[in-house]
Design an enzyme around this catalytic site. Structure first.
Site, short mmCIF file in Angstrom:
data_model
loop_
_atom_site.label_atom_id
_atom_site.label_comp_id
_atom_site.label_asym_id
_atom_site.label_seq_id
_atom_site.Cartn_x
_atom_site.Cartn_y
_atom_site.Cartn_z
N GLY A 1 0.86 -1.22 0.11
CA GLY A 1 0.02 0.03 0.13
C GLY A 1 0.49 1.38 0.10
O GLY A 1 0.55 2.19 0.80
N SER B 1 1.31 3.41 -2.72
CA SER B 1 0.71 4.27 -3.33
C SER B 1 0.23 5.77 -2.85
O SER B 1 0.20 6.54 -3.60
CB SER B 1 -0.34 3.98 -4.32
OG SER B 1 -1.37 3.21 -3.55
N VAL C 1 -2.92 -7.65 -1.80
CA VAL C 1 -2.27 -8.45 -0.67
C VAL C 1 -3.49 -9.59 -0.05
O VAL C 1 -2.77 -10.41 0.67
CB VAL C 1 -2.04 -7.58 0.69
CG1 VAL C 1 -0.72 -6.77 0.17
CG2 VAL C 1 -3.25 -6.58 0.98
N TYR D 1 -13.03 -3.84 11.33
CA TYR D 1 -11.66 -3.04 11.05
C TYR D 1 -11.04 -3.48 12.43
O TYR D 1 -9.87 -3.77 12.65
CB TYR D 1 -11.87 -1.61 10.79
CG TYR D 1 -10.65 -0.90 10.60
CD1 TYR D 1 -9.99 -0.95 9.38
CD2 TYR D 1 -10.44 0.09 11.80
CE1 TYR D 1 -8.91 -0.09 9.43
CE2 TYR D 1 -9.14 0.70 11.63
CZ TYR D 1 -8.45 0.54 10.47
OH TYR D 1 -7.24 1.40 10.15
P1 NDP Z 1 -5.27 4.95 2.24
O1 NDP Z 1 -6.56 4.57 2.27
O2 NDP Z 1 -4.74 6.20 2.19
O3 NDP Z 1 -4.37 3.82 1.44
C1 NDP Z 1 -4.49 2.50 1.55
C2 NDP Z 1 -3.50 1.83 1.05
O4 NDP Z 1 -3.41 0.35 0.96
C3 NDP Z 1 -3.43 2.26 -0.54
O5 NDP Z 1 -1.98 2.00 -0.87
C4 NDP Z 1 -4.16 1.09 -1.38
O6 NDP Z 1 -3.81 0.70 -2.69
C5 NDP Z 1 -3.77 -0.07 -0.48
N1 NDP Z 1 -4.59 -1.24 -0.53
C6 NDP Z 1 -5.91 -1.42 -0.27
N2 NDP Z 1 -6.37 -2.53 -0.32
C7 NDP Z 1 -5.47 -3.38 -0.95
C8 NDP Z 1 -5.23 -4.49 -1.38
N3 NDP Z 1 -6.38 -5.50 -1.40
N4 NDP Z 1 -3.93 -5.02 -1.81
C9 NDP Z 1 -2.98 -4.28 -1.67
N5 NDP Z 1 -2.89 -2.94 -1.27
C10 NDP Z 1 -4.37 -2.54 -0.97
O7 NDP Z 1 -4.99 4.40 3.96
P2 NDP Z 1 -4.20 5.05 4.99
O8 NDP Z 1 -2.79 5.45 4.43
O9 NDP Z 1 -4.90 5.85 5.88
O10 NDP Z 1 -3.49 3.45 6.03
C11 NDP Z 1 -2.80 2.61 5.81
C12 NDP Z 1 -2.63 1.95 6.97
O11 NDP Z 1 -2.77 2.43 8.24
C13 NDP Z 1 -3.94 0.94 7.12
O12 NDP Z 1 -3.58 -0.52 7.48
C14 NDP Z 1 -4.73 1.61 8.14
O13 NDP Z 1 -5.67 0.64 8.63
C15 NDP Z 1 -3.75 2.08 9.17
N6 NDP Z 1 -4.14 3.14 9.84
C16 NDP Z 1 -4.75 4.43 9.36
C17 NDP Z 1 -5.20 5.41 10.17
C18 NDP Z 1 -5.52 6.74 9.54
O14 NDP Z 1 -6.03 7.49 10.47
N7 NDP Z 1 -5.47 7.04 8.40
C19 NDP Z 1 -5.33 5.13 11.54
C20 NDP Z 1 -4.74 3.89 12.09
C21 NDP Z 1 -4.40 3.01 11.10
P3 NDP Z 1 -4.48 1.53 -3.98
O15 NDP Z 1 -3.86 3.09 -3.88
O16 NDP Z 1 -4.05 0.62 -4.79
O17 NDP Z 1 -5.90 1.38 -3.46
#
Ligand code: NDP
Length: 253
Positions: free
Chosen positions: A18, A20, A69, A160
């Site tokens: 992830g 990107s 993933v 989640y």
């Molecule tokens: P975003 O929604 O900004 O980004 C999500 C990322 O995960 C993207 O790169 C997306 O790829 C990728 N992704 C989603 N589904 C899949 C898949 N099936 N296979 C591979 N890649 C996938 O999320 P955040 O940056 O906010 O979150 C990143 C992590 O941090 C997550 O695990 C989230 O649960 C955790 N988190 C976030 C918080 C927040 O406040 N933002 C708080 C606590 C935890 P693509 O661009 O191709 O869709």
């Protein structure tokens, strides 16, 4: 060698899921700027290309690749390809994740399965695929991105939250199993970080959330990236099986 070299990732190969957008992009960029070779994943060819383009602009060694993933066969193929390229990762950051907000009574079974597969089963697939290579090298770092809601729960996010709590037990078990092989495993639990995942949250909830954060600001993806570099580097080499909360104080363990 200077004291600062302890924070360098020179000689490391990092696989970051992830990468990107959001937190994963920030981790990938900081790892690259800390001199690691970085393989970042996205779900689409455009996303993978955007990672490669970003790396080029930042003069980071590495590239973007396409990976879902939640599909074990894709994970295994990617790691096979990396092995053939002499790029087996010494650092794995399981960052990819999704949130599908819905009250418990309304969560559909297919949404439950999607969240479990993307946030939790994926971490099993990824870890299983790379850990053998780390054990052989007697060096490795596994960093799983959890969430504060894994500790405190969240209305409208039972599935989640369940995945994020489960990650902590998984991480501790891995830490116990492979510590003697020079591999550490830790969870970083972000609080409220400004990314695409949180941008849909309504203003009322945002304000209520802000009141719970002693540092009086939402987190930036960079806040998480800095903690990840620390854990991945030599500076973090005596830390394993831990959950590092990076949340501005909204939850204190
Ligand atoms: P975003 O929604 O900004 O980004 C999500 C990322 O995960 C993207 O790169 C997306 O790829 C990728 N992704 C989603 N589904 C899949 C898949 N099936 N296979 C591979 N890649 C996938 O999320 P955040 O940056 O906010 O979150 C990143 C992590 O941090 C997550 O695990 C989230 O649960 C955790 N988190 C976030 C918080 C927040 O406040 N933002 C708080 C606590 C935890 P693509 O661009 O191709 O869709």
């Amino acid at each position: 060698m200077t004291e600062l070299d302890n924070y360098s990732l020179k000689g490391e190969i990092s696989l970051i899921t992830g990468a990107s957008r959001g937190i994963g992009a920030s981790i990938a960029d900081l790892f690259g700027q800390s001199n690691s070779l970085v393989i970042g994943t996205a779900t689409t060819p455009e996303g993978a290309q955007s990672i490669s383009d970003r790396f080029k602009k930042l003069q980071i060694r590495g590239r973007g690749i396409v990976l879902d993933v939640s599909k074990s066969e894709q994970v295994n193929q990617i790691v096979k390809d990396l092995k053939a390229n002499n790029e087996l990762p010494s650092i794995l950051v399981n960052n990819a994740g999704i949130s599908m907000e819905s009250l418990m009574m309304r969560i559909k079974e297919e949404d439950w399965n999607k969240v479990i597969n993307t946030n939790l089963s994926s971490v099993f697939f990824m870890t299983k695929a790379v850990i053998g290579g780390m054990m052989k090298k007697r060096h490795g770092r596994i960093i799983n991105i959890g969430s504060v809601v894994g500790s405190i729960g969240a209305v409208g996010n039972a599935h989640y939250s369940a995945t994020k709590s489960a990650l902590e037990g998984f991480t501790k078990s891995i830490a116990l199993e492979v510590g003697s092989r020079g591999i550490t495993a830790n969870t970083i639990s972000p609080g409220y970080i400004t990314t695409d995942m949180t941008k849909g949250i309504n203003e009322e909830l945002n304000q209520a959330m802000m009141k719970k954060i002693p540092l009086d600001r939402f987190g930036d993806p960079q806040d998480i990236a800095k903690a990840a570099v620390f854990l991945a580097s030599n500076a973090g080499s005596y830390i394993t099986g831990q959950t590092i909360h990076v949340n501005g104080g909204m939850y204190m363990e």
